[in-house]
Scaffold this motif. Structure first.
Motif, mmCIF file in Angstrom:
data_model
loop_
_atom_site.group_PDB
_atom_site.id
_atom_site.type_symbol
_atom_site.label_atom_id
_atom_site.label_comp_id
_atom_site.label_asym_id
_atom_site.label_seq_id
_atom_site.Cartn_x
_atom_site.Cartn_y
_atom_site.Cartn_z
ATOM 1 N N ASP B 90 0.924 -1.183 -0.014
ATOM 2 C CA ASP B 90 -0.025 -0.135 0.092
ATOM 3 C C ASP B 90 0.983 1.214 -0.124
ATOM 4 O OD1 ASP B 90 -1.849 1.934 0.515
ATOM 5 O OD2 ASP B 90 -3.035 0.309 1.384
ATOM 6 N N GLN B 91 0.611 2.076 -0.913
ATOM 7 C CA GLN B 91 1.539 3.470 -1.209
ATOM 8 C C GLN B 91 0.491 4.473 -1.230
ATOM 9 O OE1 GLN B 91 4.728 4.086 -4.085
ATOM 10 N NE2 GLN B 91 5.973 3.175 -2.380
ATOM 11 N N GLY B 92 0.156 5.241 -0.311
ATOM 12 C CA GLY B 92 -0.937 6.365 -0.346
ATOM 13 C C GLY B 92 -2.336 5.977 -0.975
#
Lengths: 218, 275
Positions: B90-92
């Motif tokens: 999960d990135q942003g």
């Protein structure tokens, strides 16, 4: 031509044995240490996923392997002082021998690393071992064990090439043989002894390597 | 315990985690060159559920385990493990391909036992079992050794802690491999044809150890095997694979005695005849 026992045993042998221990043997031991350590580093750098590291390493290895040791020794000896690096000739000899043979041992290490079964890498991944542990505890012990005989054979080769150090003013046993031979005009004795000393040292080493090979199941 | 998903083993929306599931495959695609091994595969496994994957060789069973263990890279789709994406992070709020650091954090959720054991031959049995807990999980050496001894006792090898793998029989080596996987305290145990490389008389000791583990622990098991009796004993659910897709699935009693699909029938016939 008559063999002069007195000259051979009382003059030539002691001087030559001294040179053998202090120069030939010492250069081989120190050169081997450099070759073994640097060779491993080169092998690992060449495997790097970063091309900016692996490519130049590969070029360096190929370059050194395809030029003669003698040229490399002379280059180091004559060029290094010009760029302000002055080292004793013996040290330059160790570096030359060590670097030259490191390019060969790096290939041996590479073969050893490639020879570690895929399952070992997968087990290390599955157990989530950090890269350092994977290499230090799993891959390298197995890789090095498999190539010990090949590494040993390069030590023996290096040993036999130490007389090249003569070119950079390091007087090894062969140089001493030539010198005292020409002083007394007794080359037969000095070079025979030189050959015998080499034989006496490298033959047992070769036998030892063969035994090791058998023990490791090659 | 046996989950009965609605369609094709999939109950949750695309690209979402399923908190109550231990494993979830979501439209997973795996290709080797032009060969498609898994085509948009969906299935779920509940916590503590034991699932056996059967099917002809090349049907993608082993690939499923290897994707979970991150030994093969996923080509498309998502895999969720214990509520988290395995191959993505999960990135942003967006899922991006996972980096090595993230994968290293996820891997200890799974333990794998291989067909060829893959023990470390340069380490004694105890060290094989303690190496990863110490260096992957950061366990203290004393604790790892104590746990290692306990687990080796569990698999019946407390007298072999100081032996090298080469001094053990195949069955003993595979039991060490099971202990090594369990020492990491994984949530999911992946068993990849763990008896295929063993002499017939050594199969039972390995299967008995696994039966014990299956019946006495809460571990989730995904198992690829040709040992149909073992599959019957430990599985809550059997999934029949062919050409990278699930042909049918159900409780072992149903699949083994009354399969619906012709492909399953012919496969089971062939396997049972070969024995």
């Amino acid at each position: 031509m008559i063999w002069d026992w007195n000259f051979a045993l009382n003059e030539a042998l002691p001087q030559m044995l001294g040179a053998f221990l202090k120069v030939t043997l010492l250069a081989t031991i120190l050169g081997s240490v450099v070759a073994m350590v640097l060779g491993l580093i080169l092998a690992l750098l060449r495997r790097s996923r970063i091309q900016l590291i692996s490519r130049p390493t590969g070029w360096f290895i190929e370059f050194v392997r395809s030029t003669p040791l003698l040229v490399q020794l002379l280059f180091l000896f004559l060029v290094l002082p010009r760029v302000g690096i002055t080292l004793p000739a013996f040290t330059i000899g160790i570096i030359g021998l060590g670097v030259h043979y490191a390019t060969y041992t790096s290939e041996v290490y590479r073969a050893g690393i490639d020879g570690v079964p895929k399952g070992q890498w997968e087990a290390a991944t599955a157990l989530s071992l950090p890269p350092r542990r994977k290499w230090q505890d799993v891959i390298l012990p197995q890789a090095i064990r498999n190539v010990l005989p090949a590494l040993g054979n390069y030590v023996i080769s290096m040993f036999k090439e130490t007389p090249y150090l003569l070119a950079i003013t390091v007087l090894d046993m062969v140089a001493i043989a030539k010198n005292i031979g020409s002083l007394n005009f007794k080359y037969l004795e000095t070079f025979t002894i030189a050959g015998l000393i080499f034989l006496a040292a490298s033959y047992p080493a070769a036998v030892l390597m063969r035994k090791l090979e058998i023990r490791l199941g090659h | 315990m046996v989950t009965e998903p609605t369609t094709n083993g999939n109950t949750t929306g695309k690209g979402q985690s399923a908190p109550d599931k231990m494993v979830r495959f979501d439209k997973v695609v795996k290709r080797f060159g032009d060969l498609v091994v898994l085509r948009e595969l969906d299935f779920e496994v509940a916590p503590a559920e034991h699932v056996t994957l059967i099917g002809p060789s090349g049907s993608g069973k082993t690939t499923i385990l290897r994707l979970l263990m991150t030994l093969e890279k996923i080509n498309d789709g998502y895999i969720w493990v214990d509520g988290e994406p395995l191959w993505h992070m999960d990135q942003g709020g967006k899922l991006v391909p996972a980096n090595e650091k993230y994968l290293r954090r996820m891997r200890p959720k799974m333990g794998m036992v291989f067909q060829q054991f893959n023990l470390f031959p340069n380490m004694k049995v105890l060290r094989n079992v303690t190496e990863a807990p110490i260096y992957s999980l950061g366990m203290s050496k004393d604790e790892a050794v104590q746990r290692g001894r306990e687990i080796l006792e569990l698999v019946g090898l407390s007298d072999k802690v100081d032996s090298y793998p080469s001094q053990l029989s195949g069955g003993q080596q595979q039991r060490v491999a099971i202990a090594r996987a369990l020492a990491m305290n994984p949530k999911i145990l992946l068993l990849d044809e763990v008896t295929s490389a063993l002499d017939p008389e050594l199969v039972a000791e390995v299967l008995n150890v696994l039966r014990d583990i299956a019946h006495t622990t809460e571990i989730t098991i995904l198992c690829v095997t040709h040992e149909m009796q073992f599959a019957k004993d430990i599985s809550h659910r059997v999934m029949m694979f062919d050409h990278g897709q699930i042909v049918e699935y159900g409780p072992p009693e149903k699949i083994f005695s009354d399969p619906e699909h012709d492909r399953t029938k012919s496969f089971l016939r062939a396997v049972l005849e070969a024995r």
